[in-house]
Design an enzyme around this catalytic site. Structure first.
Site, PDB file in Angstrom:
ATOM      1  N   HIS A  78      72.385  -5.382 -10.376  1.00 37.84           N
ATOM      2  CA  HIS A  78      71.827  -5.369 -11.731  1.00 37.84           C
ATOM      3  C   HIS A  78      70.807  -6.503 -11.871  1.00 37.84           C
ATOM      4  CE1 HIS A  78      71.530  -5.577 -16.102  1.00 37.84           C
ATOM      5  NE2 HIS A  78      71.968  -6.812 -16.055  1.00 37.84           N
ATOM      6  N   ASP A 107      37.006  -5.055 -12.944  1.00 34.42           N
ATOM      7  CA  ASP A 107      38.283  -4.660 -12.360  1.00 34.42           C
ATOM      8  C   ASP A 107      38.973  -5.944 -11.898  1.00 34.42           C
ATOM      9  OD1 ASP A 107      40.376  -3.380 -10.617  1.00 34.42           O
ATOM     10  OD2 ASP A 107      39.200  -1.588 -11.096  1.00 34.42           O
ATOM     11  N   TRP A 143      73.203 -12.403  -7.362  1.00 28.00           N
ATOM     12  CA  TRP A 143      71.812 -12.292  -6.894  1.00 28.00           C
ATOM     13  C   TRP A 143      71.340 -13.568  -6.218  1.00 28.00           C
ATOM     14  CZ3 TRP A 143      67.090 -14.631  -8.559  1.00 28.00           C
ATOM     15  CH2 TRP A 143      67.223 -15.587  -9.558  1.00 28.00           C
ATOM     16  N   SER A 170      54.714  -8.828  -2.076  1.00 22.14           N
ATOM     17  CA  SER A 170      54.088  -8.127  -3.187  1.00 22.14           C
ATOM     18  C   SER A 170      53.746  -9.081  -4.334  1.00 22.14           C
ATOM     19  CB  SER A 170      55.032  -7.022  -3.670  1.00 22.14           C
ATOM     20  OG  SER A 170      54.731  -6.650  -4.973  1.00 22.14           O
ATOM     21  N   SER A 171      54.708  -9.925  -4.704  1.00 24.45           N
ATOM     22  CA  SER A 171      54.466 -10.851  -5.824  1.00 24.45           C
ATOM     23  C   SER A 171      53.359 -11.837  -5.518  1.00 24.45           C
ATOM     24  CB  SER A 171      55.721 -11.672  -6.130  1.00 24.45           C
ATOM     25  OG  SER A 171      56.728 -10.853  -6.580  1.00 24.45           O
ATOM     26  N   HIS A 254      64.251 -21.909 -10.617  1.00 30.43           N
ATOM     27  CA  HIS A 254      63.905 -22.318 -11.965  1.00 30.43           C
ATOM     28  C   HIS A 254      62.484 -21.959 -12.362  1.00 30.43           C
ATOM     29  CE1 HIS A 254      65.229 -23.529 -15.776  1.00 30.43           C
ATOM     30  NE2 HIS A 254      64.018 -23.997 -15.933  1.00 30.43           N
ATOM     31  N   GLU A 256      61.005 -19.525 -11.276  1.00 28.66           N
ATOM     32  CA  GLU A 256      61.123 -18.072 -11.428  1.00 28.66           C
ATOM     33  C   GLU A 256      61.513 -17.703 -12.864  1.00 28.66           C
ATOM     34  OE1 GLU A 256      60.567 -15.409  -9.721  1.00 28.66           O
ATOM     35  OE2 GLU A 256      61.727 -13.914 -10.829  1.00 28.66           O
ATOM     36  N   TYR A 258      60.701 -19.252 -15.482  1.00 26.48           N
ATOM     37  CA  TYR A 258      59.517 -19.375 -16.337  1.00 26.48           C
ATOM     38  C   TYR A 258      58.468 -18.352 -15.987  1.00 26.48           C
ATOM     39  CZ  TYR A 258      61.833 -23.456 -18.072  1.00 26.48           C
ATOM     40  OH  TYR A 258      62.741 -24.294 -18.635  1.00 26.48           O
ATOM     41  N   SER A 269      51.867 -14.704 -28.457  1.00 19.38           N
ATOM     42  CA  SER A 269      50.718 -15.430 -29.013  1.00 19.38           C
ATOM     43  C   SER A 269      49.536 -14.508 -29.267  1.00 19.38           C
ATOM     44  CB  SER A 269      50.285 -16.556 -28.068  1.00 19.38           C
ATOM     45  OG  SER A 269      51.372 -17.390 -27.774  1.00 19.38           O
ATOM     46  N   HIS A 303      69.802 -28.371 -12.527  1.00 23.54           N
ATOM     47  CA  HIS A 303      70.684 -28.154 -13.681  1.00 23.54           C
ATOM     48  C   HIS A 303      71.460 -26.847 -13.529  1.00 23.54           C
ATOM     49  CE1 HIS A 303      67.063 -26.221 -15.989  1.00 23.54           C
ATOM     50  NE2 HIS A 303      67.737 -25.295 -15.343  1.00 23.54           N
ATOM     51  N   HIS A 304      71.111 -26.048 -12.510  1.00 18.68           N
ATOM     52  CA  HIS A 304      71.902 -24.845 -12.230  1.00 18.68           C
ATOM     53  C   HIS A 304      73.149 -25.178 -11.416  1.00 18.68           C
ATOM     54  CE1 HIS A 304      68.802 -21.960 -13.602  1.00 18.68           C
ATOM     55  NE2 HIS A 304      67.987 -22.920 -13.276  1.00 18.68           N
ATOM     56  N   THR A 329      58.423 -26.450 -25.558  1.00 21.54           N
ATOM     57  CA  THR A 329      58.880 -25.167 -26.091  1.00 21.54           C
ATOM     58  C   THR A 329      58.916 -25.232 -27.611  1.00 21.54           C
ATOM     59  OG1 THR A 329      60.256 -25.036 -24.126  1.00 21.54           O
ATOM     60  CG2 THR A 329      60.598 -23.363 -25.790  1.00 21.54           C
ATOM     61  N   LYS A 332      55.587 -24.689 -29.046  1.00 19.24           N
ATOM     62  CA  LYS A 332      55.231 -23.272 -29.108  1.00 19.24           C
ATOM     63  C   LYS A 332      55.868 -22.591 -30.317  1.00 19.24           C
ATOM     64  CE  LYS A 332      53.903 -21.930 -24.590  1.00 19.24           C
ATOM     65  NZ  LYS A 332      52.754 -21.236 -25.127  1.00 19.24           N
ATOM     66  N   ARG A 451      82.423 -15.660 -15.433  1.00 23.85           N
ATOM     67  CA  ARG A 451      81.510 -14.537 -15.207  1.00 23.85           C
ATOM     68  C   ARG A 451      81.832 -13.887 -13.864  1.00 23.85           C
ATOM     69  NH1 ARG A 451      75.899 -17.520 -13.409  1.00 23.85           N
ATOM     70  NH2 ARG A 451      75.172 -15.365 -13.289  1.00 23.85           N
TER      71      ARG A 451
END
Lengths: 537, 285
Positions: A78, A107, A143, A170-171, A254, A256, A258, A269, A303-304, A329, A332, A451
């Site tokens: 998932h 293009d 994951w 690809s990315s 991390h 990732e 963002y 925005s 922090h993870h 943040t 924003k 979890r």
């Protein structure tokens, strides 16, 4: 603004294949954007189906529908499908469609590579999903693929790692293309500080992608050699350290996070000024805030992993660095609110999703702040509180922003207005059900429910049942979303070129639907087309 | 020069590349799980990818020779190459990061320093942290390391010299002296090849005489993965240099218009710089 519809260039329009060939061989940013978006929608449904399995199993305590091994494969898949298949390709698809239109480019900068970055994805996902049908089943370690657990899972790990390599290729190619397009293909007068915020956020996101996807490639390569070639990167007996994997992984992971939210900030925005009929408040500060968030994303990864036994100094550094992110943040969020202040607001579906984003993403931001506090995290770590937190930022954050963007630009893509009434129903149904789905998970986590487990103690039963009901309702709502898109693609009320009366920017100067080739001759840009600039405020 | 930004109307090679990569990865994954079909799929996929690379580049070179690319297209190629090299830098950064983490934290902690006091006490009481190490379990057995100031130093000089020869080739190209250009390019290719030969013989020496293998704990892991990926990049770079040398001989490049050459030169300097990092952090320190 003059728009040239005549075909001027010999090479561009010689012949255009039809049918399947059209989509397989295309180099056109709009067609590739459409491919990305459809791919993303399919992945969203697939990942959603997996989430339905998870919520169905958790509906009541005990094991009833699936065995625990398969449950773990579902949580792992998932996440992988939603992150790499749904959210990231959706943003790349939106960038493909909108960035050339917003900056007045003919293009993308590297059109062939653009085709390749998309057409790697279906193969990568075939490789990933295929593992579910292997004798050992799919990956079941989460994951994040932490060793040693991920290396004990049988035949799937090699295929999963190679699939991740392909997604990374690809990315990276997609990100290079977007950055180069933005830096090299802007129309005359489209200075950096006149660019729409969506373009800005993607420029910064592209940088993050190129910086961290190779690090993920390195991390999973080390997993591969540890598993198959006898290296000891993550094996303490050989002088390595399993925790080292977590450091390298989250150095990718991390930023990732963002990568999956900065383009969402960009979309919001764009939408808020349109429906508030006011320029974006604090344009330049928005740009600096985005850049600051990107910079900070490189120095907060641990922090993870507050509970793995890092030295106290490490925990403290990562705690304070993480809290600092609340500052840009906050800039924003307050700028968004100020944009609406005394605006002539109207509440079409894109605006509703944008407002839902601001409120609900902020809830996710606050729970993130709670998780950033080391002693508190010792309690919350690996509980449903974390699950609630990142689903608030990813579902009501990223996914809501993507939906807002889709409703906002759909008339430009198809030439038809979507059904506003159904759009509003979709919003309210989603917004209510998503809170029924995820809000109780905060309580479950605070009460100590871990979890990634298929069964739980009976005191968690009520909240789990409520959460599952919300989940089913939210899943059902997305079928309506597909119907609305399908309907708007087939016909309906004709959209005007500007579509929304408060909309400003180059993309609204081209016809609806946008013809295959736009801005063959670059438009001239000045402040009259880019009111998002502070100078006109 | 073309007035408009060149946008090809179709692209046939990317899908070939995707299929090639897919077959290759499917094969490699099966191979690692002992499926007999694995090596053949890997081979077939690799062939498809090579055909794709050849065909794609041939097409781009052809379009370039026809003058379809204007200054803006050239700019896109340049920026694209820079970002590609940046992504490569970050790939190596992951492995350098692993080396630094192992040396600064993982190994000392296993030896009982700081946060690792109990790990050492309970699991590996006999282990004294030192570098190089194959870890507390001495995985892969005893080994000796390659001394820095012998072959590796020579290899450093070889790569640095090759950075000089490719610059001389560039100068010759800018003065339109094709003879000198091809000569210096050949010298660069030769130096790259000699480097690879020495690197290969160093590996043979390590495996046969020193007992140093990929399985020699964290030292073997970081040593071979860093130098191995670097060697792969030098191999790729050398192949690119050979192609560019052939294109120089075919007269593809003009004084002003030779981005293909420059891209490869940038790439070559990149592998050179990575080697300097390797020499200092893997061999010397």
């Amino acid at each position: 603004m003059s728009y040239e519809t005549t075909l001027s260039h010999d090479e561009h329009h010689a012949e255009h294949p039809t049918g399947l060939k059209r989509w397989v061989f295309t180099t056109n940013h709009k067609e590739i954007g459409t491919l990305y978006l459809i791919f993303s929608l399919i992945a969203f449904m697939l990942g959603g189906a997996m989430a339905m399995v998870i919520r169905a199993e958790l509906f009541i305590p005990g094991l009833q529908l699936v065995n625990p091994e398969f449950f773990n494969q579902m949580t792992t898949m998932h996440a992988l499908v939603m992150i790499f298949g749904a959210v990231m390709p959706a943003f790349v698809g939106l960038a493909n469609w909108m960035v050339p239109l917003m900056i007045g480019a003919p293009d993308m900068a590297l059109p062939r590579m653009n085709n390749w970055s998309f057409w790697i994805l279906p193969f990568a996902f075939f490789l990933l999903l295929m593992t579910l049908f292997l004798p050992s089943g799919g990956p079941a370690s989460g994951w994040t693929l932490y060793p040693p657990l991920s290396l004990q899972g049988g035949t799937n790990i090699a295929f999963v790692i190679f699939a991740i390599h392909l997604m990374g290729i690809s990315s990276i190619m997609g990100a290079i293309n977007i950055i180069v397009t933005i830096l090299n293909m802007r129309a005359p007068g489209m200075t950096l500080l006149r660019m729409p915020l969506f373009v800005w956020t993607w420029l910064i996101t592209g940088f993050l992608l190129i910086a961290v996807m190779p690090v993920l490639a390195g991390a999973v390569t080390m997993l591969l050699t540890d598993r198959f070639f006898g290296t000891s990167f993550f094996n303490a007996a050989g002088g390595g350290d399993p925790v080292m994997y977590q450091h390298i992984f989250w150095f990718f992971g991390h930023p990732e996070v963002y990568i999956m939210i900065l383009p969402a900030f960009g979309i919001i925005s764009e939408i808020l000024p349109t429906f508030s009929r006011k320029p974006l408040f604090g344009y330049t500060s928005m740009v600096y805030a985005t850049a600051s968030i990107a910079f900070l994303s490189f120095i907060v990864w641990a922090h993870h992993m507050f509970t793995v036994g890092m030295p106290l100094g490490g925990n403290l550094f990562f705690m304070y660095a993480t809290m600092v992110i609340a500052v840009p943040t906050g800039v924003k969020v307050f700028n968004w609110i100020s944009t609406m202040w005394r605006g002539s607001m109207s509440f079409e579906t894109p605006m509703l999703f944008a407002l839902g984003f601001i409120v609900l993403f902020t809830i996710g931001g606050f729970s993130g702040l709670m998780l950033a506090i080391v002693p508190a995290d010792f309690q919350y770590h690996d509980t449903y509180f974390v699950v609630a937190h990142f689903h608030y930022v990813l579902v009501t954050g990223s996914v809501f922003a993507i939906m807002a963007g889709v409703y906002y630009w759909l008339p430009k893509w198809t030439g038809y207005m979507y059904n506003e009434k159904l759009g509003k129903i979709h919003f309210w149904w989603s917004a209510i059900s998503v809170n029924v789905l995820f809000f109780p998970q905060h309580y479950l986590g605070l009460a100590g429910m871990p979890r990634r487990i298929p069964d739980y103690a009976v005191q968690f039963a009520e909240f789990n049942m409520i959460s599952s009901i919300g989940g089913f309702a939210f899943g059902l709502a997305q079928l309506l979303f597909i119907y609305i898109i399908w309907q708007a693609a087939r016909g309906g009320e004709r959209a005007t070129d500007q579509v929304w009366d408060g909309a400003r920017g180059l993309e609204w100067t081209v016809p609806s639907p946008a013809p295959l080739h736009t801005f063959d001759t670059p438009p001239k840009v000045d402040d009259s087309v880019t009111v998002h600039s502070d100078t006109l405020a | 020069m073309a007035e408009h930004y060149y946008v090809p109307h179709t692209a046939k090679w990317p899908i070939v590349g995707s299929i090639g990569l897919f077959v290759m990865m499917l094969g490699a994954g099966s191979w690692l799980n002992q499926a007999a079909i694995g090596p053949w799929f890997t081979l077939a996929g690799s062939v498809i990818v090579l055909v794709m690379i050849f065909g794609w580049f041939a097409q781009v070179i052809g379009e370039s020779e026809q003058g379809l690319y204007n200054r803006a297209v050239d700019g896109s190629f340049r920026q694209g190459m820079i970002w590609f090299i940046f992504s490569e830098v970050m790939f190596f950064a992951a492995f350098f990061g692993a080396l630094f983490y192992a040396r600064m934290f993982a190994v000392p902690w296993l030896g009982g320093e700081g946060a690792g006091a109990m790990t050492n006490e309970l699991l590996f009481p006999e282990f004294d942290a030192a570098w190089p190490t194959a870890g507390p379990a001495q995985l892969g057995g005893d080994f000796q390391i390659i001394p820095a100031f012998e072959l590796p130093l020579l290899n450093t000089l070889i790569l640095l010299t090759s950075g000089l020869t490719i610059t001389l080739a560039h100068w010759a190209l800018k003065k339109a002296k094709r003879g000198a250009l091809v000569g210096w390019m050949a010298a660069t290719v030769a130096l790259g090849s000699i480097f690879l030969y020495f690197q290969a013989s160093e590996y043979v020496h390590a495996y046969q005489d020193l007992g140093l293998t990929l399985g020699s704990g964290i030292y073997g892991s970081t040593f071979f993965m860093l130098t191995g990926f670097h060697g792969l990049h030098v191999t790729l770079g050398t192949i690119m240099l050979i192609v560019i040398t052939l294109r120089c001989m075919a007269g593809h490049f003009s004084k002003k218009n030779h981005f293909g050459f420059e891209a490869v030169a940038w790439y070559w300097h990149f592998v050179d710089v990575v080697w300097l990092g390797l020499f200092v952090f893997v061999y010397v320190i």
